[in-house]
Design a protein around this motif. Structure first.
Motif, PDB file in Angstrom:
ATOM      1  N   GLU A  59      13.175  -0.227  -1.913  1.00  0.00           N
ATOM      2  CA  GLU A  59      13.050   1.217  -2.083  1.00  0.00           C
ATOM      3  C   GLU A  59      12.178   1.551  -3.301  1.00  0.00           C
ATOM      4  O   GLU A  59      11.226   2.331  -3.203  1.00  0.00           O
ATOM      5  N   LEU A  60      12.492   0.964  -4.450  1.00  0.00           N
ATOM      6  CA  LEU A  60      11.787   1.327  -5.685  1.00  0.00           C
ATOM      7  C   LEU A  60      10.309   0.902  -5.651  1.00  0.00           C
ATOM      8  O   LEU A  60       9.444   1.625  -6.147  1.00  0.00           O
ATOM      9  N   TYR A  61      10.024  -0.253  -5.063  1.00  0.00           N
ATOM     10  CA  TYR A  61       8.654  -0.750  -4.996  1.00  0.00           C
ATOM     11  C   TYR A  61       7.961  -0.350  -3.694  1.00  0.00           C
ATOM     12  O   TYR A  61       6.806  -0.714  -3.487  1.00  0.00           O
ATOM     13  N   GLU A 156      -3.898  -1.668 -12.809  1.00  0.00           N
ATOM     14  CA  GLU A 156      -4.182  -1.208 -11.453  1.00  0.00           C
ATOM     15  C   GLU A 156      -4.075  -2.336 -10.453  1.00  0.00           C
ATOM     16  O   GLU A 156      -4.284  -3.495 -10.794  1.00  0.00           O
ATOM     17  N   ASP A 157      -3.710  -1.985  -9.232  1.00  0.00           N
ATOM     18  CA  ASP A 157      -3.618  -2.990  -8.175  1.00  0.00           C
ATOM     19  C   ASP A 157      -5.009  -3.173  -7.592  1.00  0.00           C
ATOM     20  O   ASP A 157      -5.567  -2.247  -7.011  1.00  0.00           O
ATOM     21  N   ARG A 175       5.826   0.442 -13.449  1.00  0.00           N
ATOM     22  CA  ARG A 175       4.969   1.465 -12.826  1.00  0.00           C
ATOM     23  C   ARG A 175       5.075   1.273 -11.318  1.00  0.00           C
ATOM     24  O   ARG A 175       5.503   0.208 -10.863  1.00  0.00           O
ATOM     25  N   PRO A 176       4.683   2.270 -10.519  1.00  0.00           N
ATOM     26  CA  PRO A 176       4.641   2.036  -9.067  1.00  0.00           C
ATOM     27  C   PRO A 176       3.567   0.995  -8.756  1.00  0.00           C
ATOM     28  O   PRO A 176       2.542   0.960  -9.419  1.00  0.00           O
ATOM     29  N   VAL A 177       3.824   0.135  -7.786  1.00  0.00           N
ATOM     30  CA  VAL A 177       2.872  -0.913  -7.415  1.00  0.00           C
ATOM     31  C   VAL A 177       2.583  -0.803  -5.920  1.00  0.00           C
ATOM     32  O   VAL A 177       3.488  -0.537  -5.132  1.00  0.00           O
TER      33      VAL A 177
END
Ligand SMILES: *Cc1c(COP(=O)(O)O)cnc(C)c1O
Length: 358
Positions: A59-61, A156-157, A175-177
């Protein structure tokens, strides 16, 4: 109780609610009348924790279909060899951005050819190399997203023409990934997501089973996928605290909020480093600066005051700000659970010291 502003690099500060839940679960876990480290890992109460922890990661990732989340032992350092064992046929590519990246590449050499696409080693890893190319004939490209020792970070991805593998030990869940850009992500829990003892691996199933060598059972990721990370007895207490840490991340609003908090905290500290007459940052290109491990030193003319400042800071409750033994100076690790108040306390300390000594 003594108040500590904990800037340790790992193990490090954990969210207070997670620590409290751990204390309670040691006394009585899920109403079983037993401590969490006493119940069977095959019990339904424990299985619930495993399932919920995987669900929280997903959920979080925002982890897409086709990926598995594994909880293993051995630390991130053991993943340095699991990765090439499972993925390297002929050649692998590595970006050398720090001591951990270098150690990861060293293990891969036991399994095949290793191409270092770029390295910042000659200047003690004080920048992220740019302008390199990923060889398309390599089996995978390995990066270390955050350079824990020297304080640079890839925030950054990136797009990558081959399987991208990342050691995210020290900026996990900061951070969101975009997980879809990676074939495999791994990290030790002990910096952002829990205590030492559990290692998290997020792996896309379709990259596995492609190497020619036979894989011993324990190092084959497919063993752990099949047995739900319970091929051997899992590290139950570290997983429990990780479960509570992820619940805390969710409760504050998830990774967008966590990222905002991390930007705010690191900006506060870097601003002080840049404006205080006695200190200077070691990572000059601001875009490369880590939000997790803030490294700085004394300005040249105050060099002899480093030990004195450390004493001064210690007396004010600062813990763990001595720089890595290879660089000297200072490093403040300000992971997710490090409160803004602690960052402010360190800033106050630097200002007070400068008022007296600059
Ligand atoms: C701490 C760290 C490691 C080592 O982790 P262990 O779990 O102690 O093996 C590896 N990579 C990075 C980026 C780290 O910060």
């Amino acid at each position: 109780m003594k108040i500590a502003h904990n800037f340790n690099a790992g193990p490090c500060v954990l969210p207070k609610p997670a620590m409290q839940a751990g204390i309670e679960a040691l006394k009585d876990f899920a109403g079983t009348g037993m401590g969490v480290i006493e119940v069977s890992h095959r019990s339904k109460e424990w299985q619930n924790i495993m399932d919920e922890t995987v669900a929280l990661w997903k959920e979080l990732y925002n982890i897409p279909e086709g990926y598995h989340v594994l909880f293993l032992g051995g630390g991130a350092s053991t993943q340095f060899l699991y990765v090439p064992f499972n993925l390297l046929n002929k050649k692998a590519a590595y970006l050398e951005t720090g001591g951990w990246a270098s150690k990861a590449a060293k293990e891969a050499k036991y399994f095949g050819e290793v191409e270092i696409v770029a390295s910042s080693k000659e200047t003690t890893y004080n920048y992220i190399p740019k302008g390199w190319k990923v060889p398309t004939d390599a089996d995978y490209f390995h990066i270390t997203t955050n350079n824990t020792l020297y304080g640079t970070e890839i925030k950054e991805d990136m797009d990558c023409p081959i399987t991208l593998v990342a050691d995210m030990s020290s900026d996990f869940m900061s951070r969101p990934v975009d997980v879809s850009k990676y074939g495999l992500i791994y990290g030790g829990a002990q910096k952002n997501v829990g205590p030492a003892g559990v290692t998290v691996v997020i792996v896309r199933e379709d990259i596995l089973g492609k190497v020619e060598r036979p894989l011993p059972t324990m190092v084959d990721y497919r063993t752990h996928i099949k047995d739900g990370s319970m091929f051997n007895t899992p590290p139950v207490f570290p997983i429990f605290i990780m479960h509570e840490t992820l619940k805390w991340i969710k409760s504050v609003g998830g990774l967008k909020v966590i990222e905002k908090m991390n930007i705010e905290k690191s900006d506060m500290l870097y601003n002080e480093i840049d404006s205080n007459p006695m200190f200077k940052g070691t990572i000059i290109d601001k875009a490369d600066r880590s939000r997790m491990n803030v490294c700085f030193v004394m300005e040249d003319k105050y060099k002899d005051k480093e030990a004195d400042f450390l004493e001064f800071a210690k007396a004010a409750g600062m813990v763990g700000i001595k720089g890595h033994r290879s660089t000297g100076g200072f490093r403040a690790s300000i992971y997710n659970a490090c409160p803004k108040e602690s960052v402010q306390a360190l800033i106050n300390c630097m200002q007070e010291y400068a008022k007296k000594n600059a």
